[in-house]
Design a protein around this motif. Structure first.
Motif, PDB file in Angstrom:
ATOM      1  N   LEU A 106       6.003  -5.960  -1.573  1.00  0.00           N
ATOM      2  CA  LEU A 106       4.483  -5.664  -2.100  1.00  0.00           C
ATOM      3  C   LEU A 106       4.572  -5.000  -3.299  1.00  0.00           C
ATOM      4  CD1 LEU A 106       3.143  -4.331   1.335  1.00  0.00           C
ATOM      5  CD2 LEU A 106       2.590  -6.371   0.333  1.00  0.00           C
ATOM      6  N   SER A 107       5.392  -5.399  -4.218  1.00  0.00           N
ATOM      7  CA  SER A 107       5.668  -4.830  -5.584  1.00  0.00           C
ATOM      8  C   SER A 107       4.349  -5.081  -6.276  1.00  0.00           C
ATOM      9  CB  SER A 107       6.915  -5.303  -6.239  1.00  0.00           C
ATOM     10  OG  SER A 107       8.108  -5.105  -5.406  1.00  0.00           O
ATOM     11  N   ASN A 108       3.875  -4.267  -7.183  1.00  0.00           N
ATOM     12  CA  ASN A 108       2.888  -4.207  -7.698  1.00  0.00           C
ATOM     13  C   ASN A 108       1.357  -4.709  -7.238  1.00  0.00           C
ATOM     14  OD1 ASN A 108       4.204  -3.943 -10.295  1.00  0.00           O
ATOM     15  ND2 ASN A 108       5.127  -5.828 -10.061  1.00  0.00           N
ATOM     16  N   ALA A 109       1.303  -4.655  -5.774  1.00  0.00           N
ATOM     17  CA  ALA A 109       0.020  -5.067  -5.095  1.00  0.00           C
ATOM     18  C   ALA A 109      -0.919  -4.147  -5.218  1.00  0.00           C
ATOM     19  CB  ALA A 109       0.691  -5.146  -3.577  1.00  0.00           C
ATOM     20  N   ARG A 110      -2.240  -4.642  -4.996  1.00  0.00           N
ATOM     21  CA  ARG A 110      -3.199  -3.907  -5.116  1.00  0.00           C
ATOM     22  C   ARG A 110      -3.866  -3.436  -3.934  1.00  0.00           C
ATOM     23  NH1 ARG A 110      -4.773  -3.245 -10.511  1.00  0.00           N
ATOM     24  NH2 ARG A 110      -6.892  -2.374 -10.204  1.00  0.00           N
ATOM     25  N   LEU A 111      -3.632  -2.336  -3.082  1.00  0.00           N
ATOM     26  CA  LEU A 111      -4.113  -1.995  -2.015  1.00  0.00           C
ATOM     27  C   LEU A 111      -5.162  -0.925  -1.942  1.00  0.00           C
ATOM     28  CD1 LEU A 111      -0.429  -2.062  -0.401  1.00  0.00           C
ATOM     29  CD2 LEU A 111      -2.018  -3.903  -0.185  1.00  0.00           C
ATOM     30  N   LEU A 112      -6.069  -1.482  -2.244  1.00  0.00           N
ATOM     31  CA  LEU A 112      -7.443  -0.447  -2.559  1.00  0.00           C
ATOM     32  C   LEU A 112      -8.222  -0.177  -1.169  1.00  0.00           C
ATOM     33  CD1 LEU A 112      -8.689  -1.791  -6.044  1.00  0.00           C
ATOM     34  CD2 LEU A 112      -6.675  -0.310  -5.597  1.00  0.00           C
ATOM     35  N   GLY A 113      -8.029   1.033  -0.676  1.00  0.00           N
ATOM     36  CA  GLY A 113      -8.831   1.309   0.454  1.00  0.00           C
ATOM     37  C   GLY A 113      -8.300   0.892   1.670  1.00  0.00           C
ATOM     38  N   VAL A 114      -7.139   0.472   1.570  1.00  0.00           N
ATOM     39  CA  VAL A 114      -6.352  -0.265   2.798  1.00  0.00           C
ATOM     40  C   VAL A 114      -6.190   0.796   3.809  1.00  0.00           C
ATOM     41  CG1 VAL A 114      -4.451  -1.576   3.691  1.00  0.00           C
ATOM     42  CG2 VAL A 114      -5.610  -2.311   1.358  1.00  0.00           C
ATOM     43  N   ASN A 115      -6.447   0.124   5.164  1.00  0.00           N
ATOM     44  CA  ASN A 115      -6.075   1.057   6.291  1.00  0.00           C
ATOM     45  C   ASN A 115      -4.386   0.692   6.940  1.00  0.00           C
ATOM     46  OD1 ASN A 115      -5.855   2.354   8.657  1.00  0.00           O
ATOM     47  ND2 ASN A 115      -7.497   1.741   9.772  1.00  0.00           N
ATOM     48  N   LEU A 116      -3.612   1.669   6.650  1.00  0.00           N
ATOM     49  CA  LEU A 116      -2.190   1.392   6.946  1.00  0.00           C
ATOM     50  C   LEU A 116      -1.776   2.262   8.068  1.00  0.00           C
ATOM     51  CD1 LEU A 116      -0.890   0.301   3.484  1.00  0.00           C
ATOM     52  CD2 LEU A 116      -0.674  -1.015   5.371  1.00  0.00           C
ATOM     53  N   VAL A 117      -2.742   2.715   8.876  1.00  0.00           N
ATOM     54  CA  VAL A 117      -2.329   3.948   9.658  1.00  0.00           C
ATOM     55  C   VAL A 117      -1.404   3.380  10.731  1.00  0.00           C
ATOM     56  CG1 VAL A 117      -3.252   5.486  11.757  1.00  0.00           C
ATOM     57  CG2 VAL A 117      -4.509   4.992   9.555  1.00  0.00           C
ATOM     58  N   GLY A 118      -0.321   3.948  11.055  1.00  0.00           N
ATOM     59  CA  GLY A 118       0.749   3.577  11.889  1.00  0.00           C
ATOM     60  C   GLY A 118       1.285   2.303  11.545  1.00  0.00           C
ATOM     61  N   ALA A 119       1.371   1.657  10.395  1.00  0.00           N
ATOM     62  CA  ALA A 119       1.983   0.609   9.942  1.00  0.00           C
ATOM     63  C   ALA A 119       3.640   0.766   9.715  1.00  0.00           C
ATOM     64  CB  ALA A 119       1.405   0.067   8.711  1.00  0.00           C
ATOM     65  N   GLN A 120       4.283  -0.254   9.986  1.00  0.00           N
ATOM     66  CA  GLN A 120       5.642  -0.228   9.709  1.00  0.00           C
ATOM     67  C   GLN A 120       6.060  -0.854   8.549  1.00  0.00           C
ATOM     68  OE1 GLN A 120       7.916   0.943  12.066  1.00  0.00           O
ATOM     69  NE2 GLN A 120       6.403   1.363  13.455  1.00  0.00           N
ATOM     70  N   LEU A 121       6.397   0.176   7.698  1.00  0.00           N
ATOM     71  CA  LEU A 121       6.585  -0.166   6.137  1.00  0.00           C
ATOM     72  C   LEU A 121       8.201   0.138   5.769  1.00  0.00           C
ATOM     73  CD1 LEU A 121       3.600   0.677   4.831  1.00  0.00           C
ATOM     74  CD2 LEU A 121       4.365  -1.276   4.254  1.00  0.00           C
ATOM     75  N   SER A 122       8.943   0.346   6.767  1.00  0.00           N
ATOM     76  CA  SER A 122      10.369   0.847   6.648  1.00  0.00           C
ATOM     77  C   SER A 122      11.171  -0.324   5.638  1.00  0.00           C
ATOM     78  CB  SER A 122      11.171   0.975   7.780  1.00  0.00           C
ATOM     79  OG  SER A 122      11.078  -0.217   8.521  1.00  0.00           O
ATOM     80  N   GLY A 123      11.972   0.021   4.576  1.00  0.00           N
ATOM     81  CA  GLY A 123      12.683  -0.653   3.830  1.00  0.00           C
ATOM     82  C   GLY A 123      11.915  -1.648   2.982  1.00  0.00           C
ATOM     83  N   ALA A 124      10.622  -1.381   3.020  1.00  0.00           N
ATOM     84  CA  ALA A 124       9.428  -2.277   2.248  1.00  0.00           C
ATOM     85  C   ALA A 124       9.450  -1.820   0.626  1.00  0.00           C
ATOM     86  CB  ALA A 124       7.994  -2.508   2.712  1.00  0.00           C
ATOM     87  N   SER A 125       9.185  -2.681  -0.301  1.00  0.00           N
ATOM     88  CA  SER A 125       9.189  -2.331  -1.791  1.00  0.00           C
ATOM     89  C   SER A 125       7.685  -2.163  -2.015  1.00  0.00           C
ATOM     90  CB  SER A 125       9.828  -3.117  -2.363  1.00  0.00           C
ATOM     91  OG  SER A 125       9.527  -2.926  -3.905  1.00  0.00           O
ATOM     92  N   LEU A 126       7.159  -1.282  -2.385  1.00  0.00           N
ATOM     93  CA  LEU A 126       5.657  -0.912  -3.000  1.00  0.00           C
ATOM     94  C   LEU A 126       5.704  -0.501  -4.466  1.00  0.00           C
ATOM     95  CD1 LEU A 126       4.152   0.553   0.065  1.00  0.00           C
ATOM     96  CD2 LEU A 126       3.272  -1.302  -0.749  1.00  0.00           C
ATOM     97  N   ALA A 127       6.816  -1.014  -4.996  1.00  0.00           N
ATOM     98  CA  ALA A 127       7.184  -0.509  -6.474  1.00  0.00           C
ATOM     99  C   ALA A 127       5.987  -0.911  -7.222  1.00  0.00           C
ATOM    100  CB  ALA A 127       8.549  -0.940  -6.803  1.00  0.00           C
ATOM    101  N   GLY A 128       5.510  -0.018  -8.168  1.00  0.00           N
ATOM    102  CA  GLY A 128       4.480  -0.330  -8.998  1.00  0.00           C
ATOM    103  C   GLY A 128       3.204  -0.812  -8.514  1.00  0.00           C
ATOM    104  N   ALA A 129       3.110  -0.734  -7.002  1.00  0.00           N
ATOM    105  CA  ALA A 129       1.916  -0.953  -6.565  1.00  0.00           C
ATOM    106  C   ALA A 129       0.670   0.016  -6.731  1.00  0.00           C
ATOM    107  CB  ALA A 129       1.968  -0.974  -4.881  1.00  0.00           C
ATOM    108  N   TYR A 130      -0.592  -0.450  -6.656  1.00  0.00           N
ATOM    109  CA  TYR A 130      -1.936   0.233  -6.806  1.00  0.00           C
ATOM    110  C   TYR A 130      -2.375   0.559  -5.273  1.00  0.00           C
ATOM    111  CZ  TYR A 130      -1.483  -0.379 -11.838  1.00  0.00           C
ATOM    112  OH  TYR A 130      -1.036  -0.489 -13.073  1.00  0.00           O
ATOM    113  N   LEU A 131      -2.464   1.802  -4.900  1.00  0.00           N
ATOM    114  CA  LEU A 131      -2.883   2.254  -3.726  1.00  0.00           C
ATOM    115  C   LEU A 131      -3.984   3.500  -3.764  1.00  0.00           C
ATOM    116  CD1 LEU A 131       0.412   1.595  -3.132  1.00  0.00           C
ATOM    117  CD2 LEU A 131      -0.606   2.006  -0.803  1.00  0.00           C
ATOM    118  N   THR A 132      -5.150   3.150  -4.053  1.00  0.00           N
ATOM    119  CA  THR A 132      -6.356   4.190  -3.993  1.00  0.00           C
ATOM    120  C   THR A 132      -6.897   4.042  -2.812  1.00  0.00           C
ATOM    121  OG1 THR A 132      -6.320   3.546  -6.635  1.00  0.00           O
ATOM    122  CG2 THR A 132      -8.616   4.679  -5.363  1.00  0.00           C
TER     123      THR A 132
END
Length: 211
Positions: A106-132
């Motif tokens: 999910l590199s460089n993804a724009r995840l604005l206002g996203v609900n990721l409660v309890g999500a499985q993100l182990s080993g994922a890449s959020l490098a450079g992503a935008y999470l506001t």
């Protein structure tokens, strides 16, 4: 008999595989109704579709092509997105609570206002992503790459962060006070201004060049 055999062979070659036909039918259902709860969309081509507010709760989206899709306010809680292509997808305000994004890029993804409660993100890449304004409470961020990510007002309460890399990340006004295993994450060069980290034991944590 030979002509009949050749005819049947050509017919079989022209017919789509059963799985492909099923996926196409499911895709049509999604586009027509905006709902596809717990359905099988594995390897489906959903690239560029406007899927605003669709309900894909608990859907199997493994390997699906969602490149450039608009998933604004989509319900993806409990969905399995492992191996899905999400490059350029718009997921603002999507509900991805409990979704499986293990190992996702999910590199460089724009995840604005996203609900990721309890999500499985182990080993994922959020490098450079935008999470506001994203909510990562209880999420599994074990070994997740958040290098250079831009995070603002993100909540990490009870998130598991063992081995998470937040080097060079911006964590403005993020709540890390109740994050788990934070002492085993890395923050080299991170911007921690206004980040809430009260109560955390950061002994031994690499905080070199942090601001």
């Amino acid at each position: 008999p030979m002509k009949l055999t050749v005819h049947l062979l050509l017919l079989s070659l022209c017919m789509p595989p059963a799985g492909s036909a099923d996926t196409s039918s499911t895709r049509q259902q999604l586009v027509a109704t905006g709902q596809c709860v717990a359905c099988d969309l594995g390897d489906a081509d959903l690239a560029g579709l406007r899927l605003i507010g669709v309900d894909l709760s608990n859907a199997d989206l493994r390997g699906a092509n969602l490149q450039g899709a608009i998933l604004y306010q989509a319900r993806l809680s409990g969905a399995d997105l492992r191996g899905a292509a999400l490059e350029g997808a718009s997921m603002a305000r999507a509900d991805m609570s409990g979704a499986d994004l293990t190992g996702m890029d999910l590199s460089n993804a724009r995840l604005l206002g996203v609900n990721l409660v309890g999500a499985q993100l182990s080993g994922a890449s959020l490098a450079g992503a935008y999470l506001t304004g994203a909510i990562l409470d209880g999420a599994d961020l074990t070994g997740t790459n958040l290098r250079g990510a831009r995070l603002q007002r993100v909540s990490f309460r009870a998130a598991r962060m063992k081995g998470a890399a937040l080097d060079e990340a911006v964590l403005r006004a993020c709540d890390l006070s109740a994050a788990m295993e934070l002492s085993q994450a890395t923050f080299k060069g991170a911007d921690l201004r206004q980040a809430v980290m009260q109560g955390q034991d950061l002994t031994g944590v690499n905080l070199t060049d942090t601001r």
